[in-house]
Design an enzyme around this catalytic site. Structure first.
Site, PDB file in Angstrom:
ATOM      1  N   GLU A  82     -16.556   9.280  12.406  1.00 52.12           N
ATOM      2  CA  GLU A  82     -15.782   8.805  13.403  1.00 52.12           C
ATOM      3  C   GLU A  82     -15.022  10.150  13.724  1.00 52.12           C
ATOM      4  OE1 GLU A  82     -13.165   5.771  13.165  1.00 52.12           O
ATOM      5  OE2 GLU A  82     -11.729   5.789  15.171  1.00 52.12           O
ATOM      6  N   ASP A 100      -9.024  13.545  11.763  1.00 52.87           N
ATOM      7  CA  ASP A 100      -7.622  14.160  13.157  1.00 52.87           C
ATOM      8  C   ASP A 100      -7.298  14.783  12.845  1.00 52.87           C
ATOM      9  OD1 ASP A 100      -7.188  11.674  15.969  1.00 52.87           O
ATOM     10  OD2 ASP A 100      -5.807  13.471  15.407  1.00 52.87           O
ATOM     11  N   ASP A 154      -9.742  12.706  24.356  1.00 57.18           N
ATOM     12  CA  ASP A 154      -9.005  12.771  25.290  1.00 57.18           C
ATOM     13  C   ASP A 154      -9.576  12.704  26.115  1.00 57.18           C
ATOM     14  OD1 ASP A 154      -6.127  12.578  23.977  1.00 57.18           O
ATOM     15  OD2 ASP A 154      -6.607  14.096  22.498  1.00 57.18           O
ATOM     16  N   ASP A 190     -13.014   5.116  28.169  1.00 57.30           N
ATOM     17  CA  ASP A 190     -12.476   5.008  29.711  1.00 57.30           C
ATOM     18  C   ASP A 190     -12.368   5.362  30.947  1.00 57.30           C
ATOM     19  OD1 ASP A 190     -10.298   5.622  28.069  1.00 57.30           O
ATOM     20  OD2 ASP A 190      -9.156   4.682  29.747  1.00 57.30           O
TER      21      ASP A 190
HETATM   22  C1  LIG Z   1      -6.326   9.519  22.947  1.00 63.13           C
HETATM   23  S1  LIG Z   1      -6.692   9.637  20.661  1.00 63.13           S
HETATM   24  C2  LIG Z   1      -8.122   8.883  20.709  1.00 63.13           C
HETATM   25  C3  LIG Z   1      -7.300   8.343  19.233  1.00 63.13           C
HETATM   26  C4  LIG Z   1      -8.635   6.960  18.985  1.00 63.13           C
HETATM   27  N1  LIG Z   1      -9.725   7.560  18.622  1.00 63.13           N
HETATM   28  C5  LIG Z   1      -8.473   6.253  19.173  1.00 63.13           C
HETATM   29  O1  LIG Z   1      -9.363   5.215  20.452  1.00 63.13           O
HETATM   30  O2  LIG Z   1      -7.665   5.526  19.586  1.00 63.13           O
HETATM   31  C6  LIG Z   1      -7.553  11.542  21.290  1.00 63.13           C
HETATM   32  C7  LIG Z   1      -7.440  11.749  19.538  1.00 63.13           C
HETATM   33  O3  LIG Z   1      -7.729  13.306  19.291  1.00 63.13           O
HETATM   34  C8  LIG Z   1      -7.322  13.591  17.994  1.00 63.13           C
HETATM   35  N2  LIG Z   1      -7.665  15.009  18.728  1.00 63.13           N
HETATM   36  C9  LIG Z   1      -7.700  15.621  19.899  1.00 63.13           C
HETATM   37  N3  LIG Z   1      -8.071  16.877  19.576  1.00 63.13           N
HETATM   38  C10 LIG Z   1      -8.718  16.878  18.497  1.00 63.13           C
HETATM   39  C11 LIG Z   1      -9.608  18.173  17.507  1.00 63.13           C
HETATM   40  N4  LIG Z   1      -9.965  19.126  18.123  1.00 63.13           N
HETATM   41  N5  LIG Z   1      -9.385  17.888  16.677  1.00 63.13           N
HETATM   42  C12 LIG Z   1      -8.574  17.255  16.143  1.00 63.13           C
HETATM   43  N6  LIG Z   1      -8.409  15.603  16.426  1.00 63.13           N
HETATM   44  C13 LIG Z   1      -7.998  15.574  17.637  1.00 63.13           C
HETATM   45  C14 LIG Z   1      -5.513  13.124  18.729  1.00 63.13           C
HETATM   46  O4  LIG Z   1      -4.942  13.475  17.383  1.00 63.13           O
HETATM   47  C15 LIG Z   1      -5.628  11.716  19.061  1.00 63.13           C
HETATM   48  O5  LIG Z   1      -5.383  11.221  18.259  1.00 63.13           O
END
Ligand SMILES: C[S@@+](CC[C@H](N)C(=O)[O-])C[C@H]1O[C@@H](n2cnc3c(N)ncnc32)[C@H](O)[C@@H]1O
Length: 215
Positions: free
Chosen positions: A45, A70, A119, A155
């Site tokens: 994941e 993450d 993101d 979304d």
């Molecule tokens: C919008 S949040 C979504 C988290 C989770 N998937 C959820 O739906 O609750 C995006 C996550 O992506 C992680 N993230 C973004 N770019 C990343 C990267 N290049 N490597 C690891 N984590 C990353 C951020 O730290 C964050 O926790």
């Protein structure tokens, strides 16, 4: 750093569910991960946040090892705590960036990659950071077994449209696709798991996109 955050970092750092770089980088271990842990499949994941999917899917597939990754590893301390509470054996987490996944996994080691509400990175200047940018898809291709799948749930409709094109450009076969997951039979793929991002989107009447692509 606030005290609460420090507490969550500590939980992660001290957990035996954390896969350390030393373990990953040891080639012998890396190639034998399924064998070492005794699992038939590995599901990864990406950008797992609190690890809801990793922990939520694990009880349904005891033969599969679920690994969440993450960069903000205080977040998945929640997943670690839940996995411990539920005595889940088939859950692990990695602190790190997705860009380095090919250094932590062997070729064809992964059976499935799940990307849940990444993101959206709407700025054109951020295109290369989208988790479905062709460079990322090429890396996933290298990590996946033949017939392995990538599942994307979001979304962010613009990101989804972009991703559909990106998968097409890379020649990946689309297995399923919906732009309204909650009114689709594909909802069964999710075992009622919803992250906070999804709940917020639903509260705002934004429909959820979901697609599955095969190597
Ligand atoms: C919008 S949040 C979504 C988290 C989770 N998937 C959820 O739906 O609750 C995006 C996550 O992506 C992680 N993230 C973004 N770019 C990343 C990267 N290049 N490597 C690891 N984590 C990353 C951020 O730290 C964050 O926790």
């Amino acid at each position: 750093m606030v005290k609460r955050k420090k507490h969550f970092y500590k939980i992660t750092n001290e957990s035996d569910l954390l896969i350390t770089p030393a373990e990953d980088f040891a080639i012998a271990y890396k190639w034998k991960r399924k064998e070492t842990f005794g699992y038939k499949k590995i599901v990864l994941e990406l950008a797992c946040g609190k690890g809801e999917y990793t922990v939520g899917l694990a009880p349904h597939f005891p033969d599969t090892l679920f690994i969440g990754i993450d960069i903000k590893w205080d977040r998945f301390s929640r997943g670690i705590m839940k996995a411990k509470e539920e005595w889940l054996q088939n859950v692990r987490f990695i602190r790190g960036i997705i860009q380095h996944l090919d250094k932590r996994f062997a070729c064809h080691e992964i059976d499935e990659i799940r990307i849940v509400h990444p993101d959206p990175r709407p700025k054109q200047s951020d295109e290369r950071r989208r988790l479905t940018y062709p460079r990322f898809l090429q890396m996933y291709e290298q990590l996946l077994v033949l017939g392995g799948t990538v599942r994307l749930k979001t979304d962010a409709h613009a990101l989804f449209d972009y991703s559909v094109e990106s998968f097409k450009l890379e020649g990946r076969e689309n297995v399923s696709l919906t732009k309204d997951l909650h009114n689709s039979s594909l909802l069964d793929d999710h075992f009622s798991i919803m992250t906070d991002y999804e709940k917020m989107a639903i509260d705002k009447w934004v429909s959820i996109c979901y697609g599955v692509w095969k190597k």
